[in-house]
Enzyme design. Structure first.
Site, PDB file in Angstrom:
ATOM      1  N   THR A 196      -1.776   7.662  -2.001  1.00 39.05           N
ATOM      2  CA  THR A 196      -1.189   7.592  -0.654  1.00 39.05           C
ATOM      3  C   THR A 196      -0.190   6.450  -0.520  1.00 39.05           C
ATOM      4  O   THR A 196       0.712   6.519   0.304  1.00 39.05           O
ATOM      5  CB  THR A 196      -2.288   7.422   0.408  1.00 39.05           C
ATOM      6  OG1 THR A 196      -3.066   6.258   0.116  1.00 39.05           O
ATOM      7  CG2 THR A 196      -3.194   8.649   0.445  1.00 39.05           C
ATOM      8  N   HIS A 197      -0.355   5.394  -1.292  1.00 39.79           N
ATOM      9  CA  HIS A 197       0.555   4.250  -1.251  1.00 39.79           C
ATOM     10  C   HIS A 197       0.946   3.899  -2.680  1.00 39.79           C
ATOM     11  O   HIS A 197       0.096   3.851  -3.569  1.00 39.79           O
ATOM     12  CB  HIS A 197      -0.120   3.019  -0.617  1.00 39.79           C
ATOM     13  CG  HIS A 197      -0.502   3.203   0.815  1.00 39.79           C
ATOM     14  ND1 HIS A 197      -1.463   4.106   1.215  1.00 39.79           N
ATOM     15  CD2 HIS A 197      -0.067   2.591   1.944  1.00 39.79           C
ATOM     16  CE1 HIS A 197      -1.593   4.053   2.538  1.00 39.79           C
ATOM     17  NE2 HIS A 197      -0.762   3.153   2.998  1.00 39.79           N
ATOM     18  N   ASN A 198       2.223   3.634  -2.885  1.00 40.08           N
ATOM     19  CA  ASN A 198       2.703   3.263  -4.214  1.00 40.08           C
ATOM     20  C   ASN A 198       3.909   2.345  -4.038  1.00 40.08           C
ATOM     21  O   ASN A 198       4.920   2.749  -3.448  1.00 40.08           O
ATOM     22  CB  ASN A 198       3.088   4.519  -5.012  1.00 40.08           C
ATOM     23  CG  ASN A 198       3.365   4.212  -6.475  1.00 40.08           C
ATOM     24  OD1 ASN A 198       3.309   3.053  -6.907  1.00 40.08           O
ATOM     25  ND2 ASN A 198       3.670   5.243  -7.242  1.00 40.08           N
TER      26      ASN A 198
END
Length: 359
Positions: free
Chosen positions: A112-114
């Site tokens: 979901t976050h990178n």
């Protein structure tokens, strides 16, 4: 038809905001991040707290969505409580072409976050896998390492969760973000029991909600149930820890918060509980965790600071250092956001990814 909201012209981008916001907008953004009630007319609840008519709230919120200040309004479910395994991952990938590794990693529905961060471990992402995942976390990371050519991958699962609440302080300035509140207790991470109705309500209600007075009605229509039944099930999930809240998620930069600094702290083992509780209480900190240490990574507590500038993030973290006395620390700033989405639960996307990449 209601009269359009009158907006004073703002010539400068005060506090770094990419879109001019008046004081009522800022108040609404604060309320929408944390006070969206589980009731048939949730926007009326926001209107009561803001002291303005519901019609004006609906118009202003739609404006903030159209101007991409609000990313979406959505139920925020707890990944671990729903039985998913998850962790933060730091990867050392080709510094010349990190986007190539990011592209494959982003293809996983549980990422979901990178972010690209200023460290030799340059790619930092969150990963979750389903309760019945064939590969599991380790197998998924093995695939990612092989496909991206990552030189090293460091697993940083949550050992203790002190805080996870992304509220951007829209009305106050740096002093408000540096303010320490009451110390908080760590949150439980154990999965809860889910029945078929729980899962059906999660699937029907997740994702962006419409800006309408009866905002929960579309989910109820999908399920063929009265709105009151859907709200009762969401309340049950909230009481059991499966639903954290229903809230507006903001585009940080568009809302004026152009910087985020991951403050990492070498906290002595015997002080982690008290220090983590203290750090989590700061208004400018959205996430606070205890994570594993390594021979070359002594940092046991992670804090995410959000500010309108790097200097504001530094001020928050400096105040934490002053109050806690922890001096061995580092701050990792993100230079590129490769991915940031809300995760969708109980979909076919996880199994498809494993079928395509598992071998």
């Amino acid at each position: 038809m209601a009269n359009p909201v009158a907006r004073s012209k703002v010539r400068s981008r005060k506090d770094g905001s990419a879109v001019p916001l008046d004081e009522t907008d800022k108040k609404l953004l604060n309320l929408m991040q944390g006070s969206f009630a589980l009731r048939p007319d949730p926007f009326a609840g926001v209107a009561e707290k803001a002291g303005i008519p519901e019609a004006e709230v609906l118009e202003r919120v739609q404006y903030l969505l159209d101007k991409r200040i609000i990313r979406e309004i959505t139920p925020i479910f707890d990944t671990r409580a729903l039985g998913y395994e998850s962790m933060l991952v730091a990867a050392k990938v080709d510094a010349e072409h990190p986007h190539r590794a990011a592209q494959f990693i982003n293809s996983h529905p549980g990422v979901t976050h990178n972010y690209l961060r200023n460290h030799e471990f340059n790619l930092w992402f969150t990963l979750a896998v389903e309760p019945d995942s064939t590969l599991g976390l380790q197998g998924t990371l093995d695939v990612m390492a092989a496909k991206t050519g990552a030189e090293s991958i460091r697993q940083l699962p949550t050992l203790k969760l002190f805080k996870i609440r992304m509220d951007l302080e829209m009305e106050g300035g740096t002093d408000a973000l540096k303010t320490a509140g009451e110390a908080v207790e760590p949150l439980e991470l154990d999965p809860i029991e889910l029945n078929e109705l729980d899962i059906a309500v999660i699937k029907a209600s997740q994702g962006p909600m419409e800006v309408r007075s009866d905002a929960f009605a579309p989910a109820a229509e999908k399920l063929g149930l009265p709105v009151e039944h859907v709200l009762a099930r969401l309340e049950s999930l909230q009481e059991r820890g499966g639903l954290r809240r229903v809230a507006a998620i903001l585009y940080h930069r568009r809302a004026g918060f152009s910087a985020n600094g991951m403050g990492v702290w070498a906290v002595p083992e015997g002080e982690i509980l008290d220090t983590g509780r203290q750090m989590a209480a700061f208004r400018g900190i959205s996430h606070c965790y205890q994570r594993p240490t390594y021979a070359d990574w002594p940092y046991s507590v992670f804090t995410m600071a959000h500010g309108r500038s790097k200097e504001e993030c530094d001020a928050i973290l400096d105040k934490i250092a002053e109050d806690t006395g922890i001096t061995e620390r580092a701050t990792l700033y993100s230079s590129t956001e490769f991915k940031k989405v809300r995760m969708l639960y109980f979909t076919d996307a996880f199994k498809r990814w494993e079928q395509e990449n598992g071998s």
